[in-house]
Motif scaffolding. Structure first.
Motif, short mmCIF file in Angstrom:
data_model
loop_
_atom_site.label_atom_id
_atom_site.label_comp_id
_atom_site.label_asym_id
_atom_site.label_seq_id
_atom_site.Cartn_x
_atom_site.Cartn_y
_atom_site.Cartn_z
N TRP A 218 1.01 -1.31 -13.97
CA TRP A 218 0.80 -0.65 -12.72
C TRP A 218 1.55 -1.54 -11.56
O TRP A 218 2.40 -1.18 -10.81
CB TRP A 218 -0.33 -0.02 -12.09
N ALA A 219 0.94 -2.69 -11.68
CA ALA A 219 1.87 -3.36 -10.58
C ALA A 219 3.39 -4.09 -10.88
O ALA A 219 3.98 -4.12 -9.98
CB ALA A 219 1.02 -5.10 -10.80
N GLN A 220 3.54 -4.04 -11.94
CA GLN A 220 5.27 -4.09 -12.51
C GLN A 220 5.89 -2.60 -12.14
O GLN A 220 6.74 -2.80 -11.44
CB GLN A 220 5.30 -4.07 -13.90
N LYS A 221 5.26 -1.37 -12.48
CA LYS A 221 5.90 -0.41 -11.74
C LYS A 221 5.77 -0.43 -10.04
O LYS A 221 6.80 0.18 -9.54
CB LYS A 221 5.03 0.84 -12.16
N ARG A 222 5.02 -0.91 -9.42
CA ARG A 222 4.86 -0.88 -8.22
C ARG A 222 5.93 -1.56 -7.67
O ARG A 222 6.45 -1.52 -6.32
CB ARG A 222 3.67 -1.26 -7.67
N SER A 223 6.24 -2.72 -8.16
CA SER A 223 7.42 -3.66 -7.79
C SER A 223 8.93 -3.10 -8.13
O SER A 223 9.77 -3.72 -7.63
CB SER A 223 7.26 -5.01 -8.51
N ASP A 224 9.03 -2.11 -8.82
CA ASP A 224 10.41 -1.44 -9.04
C ASP A 224 10.47 -0.22 -8.23
O ASP A 224 9.92 0.63 -8.56
CB ASP A 224 10.24 -1.14 -10.52
N PRO A 225 11.31 -0.52 -7.32
CA PRO A 225 11.54 0.75 -6.29
C PRO A 225 12.23 2.01 -7.17
O PRO A 225 12.18 2.78 -6.43
CB PRO A 225 12.39 0.03 -5.30
N LYS A 226 12.70 1.71 -8.30
CA LYS A 226 13.29 2.96 -8.98
C LYS A 226 12.05 3.88 -9.60
O LYS A 226 12.53 4.83 -10.03
CB LYS A 226 14.06 2.38 -10.04
N VAL A 227 10.90 3.41 -9.53
CA VAL A 227 9.83 4.19 -10.31
C VAL A 227 9.42 5.18 -9.16
O VAL A 227 8.68 4.76 -8.29
CB VAL A 227 8.69 3.27 -10.79
N PRO A 228 9.37 6.43 -9.51
CA PRO A 228 8.72 7.51 -8.37
C PRO A 228 7.36 7.54 -8.47
O PRO A 228 6.91 7.33 -9.60
CB PRO A 228 9.45 8.60 -9.20
N GLY A 229 6.65 7.77 -7.54
CA GLY A 229 5.47 7.77 -7.51
C GLY A 229 4.47 6.50 -7.66
O GLY A 229 3.21 6.40 -7.75
N ALA A 230 5.43 5.36 -7.64
CA ALA A 230 4.74 4.00 -7.72
C ALA A 230 5.21 3.41 -6.34
O ALA A 230 5.87 2.14 -6.43
CB ALA A 230 5.05 3.33 -8.83
N PRO A 231 4.45 3.58 -5.17
CA PRO A 231 5.03 3.02 -3.93
C PRO A 231 4.50 1.47 -4.17
O PRO A 231 3.76 1.22 -4.72
CB PRO A 231 4.22 3.31 -3.05
N PRO A 232 5.49 0.46 -3.30
CA PRO A 232 4.92 -0.67 -3.35
C PRO A 232 3.55 -1.07 -2.53
O PRO A 232 3.31 -0.24 -1.70
CB PRO A 232 6.20 -1.58 -2.62
#
Length: 86
Positions: free
Chosen positions: A38-52
């Motif tokens: 989840w932390a990795q997804k949040r750091s990727d701005p391209k992942v929808p629904g995973a705000p930093p």
């Protein structure tokens, strides 16, 4: 209870305790993996629904400015009030 029955029960309970400990460790590892993912997804701005993480801080600040919004309802809060009147 005979001695052999007590030993069998103790052995069975020890095996069950070992199994539960093993399953608990597996769950802890899976939880860590999911948190890491989840932390990795949040750091990727391209992942929808995973705000930093920064977005969460801004939202909390906005909620504070707007009277706090919907907060967490403490289930023990009512108990504390009841104890005051006893």
């Amino acid at each position: 209870m005979r001695d052999t029955e007590a030993r069998e029960l103790a052995d069975r309970l020890a095996e069950e305790a070992d199994d539960l400990e093993h399953r608990s460790e597996e769950l802890a590892n899976r939880t860590k993996d999911v948190a890491r993912e989840w932390a990795q997804k949040r750091s990727d701005p391209k992942v929808p629904g995973a705000p930093p993480d920064d977005d969460d801080d801004e939202r909390e600040d906005e909620d504070d400015d707007n009277g706090g919004g919907e907060g967490w309802d403490d289930p023990d809060e009512d108990e504390d009030e009841a104890e005051e009147y006893e």
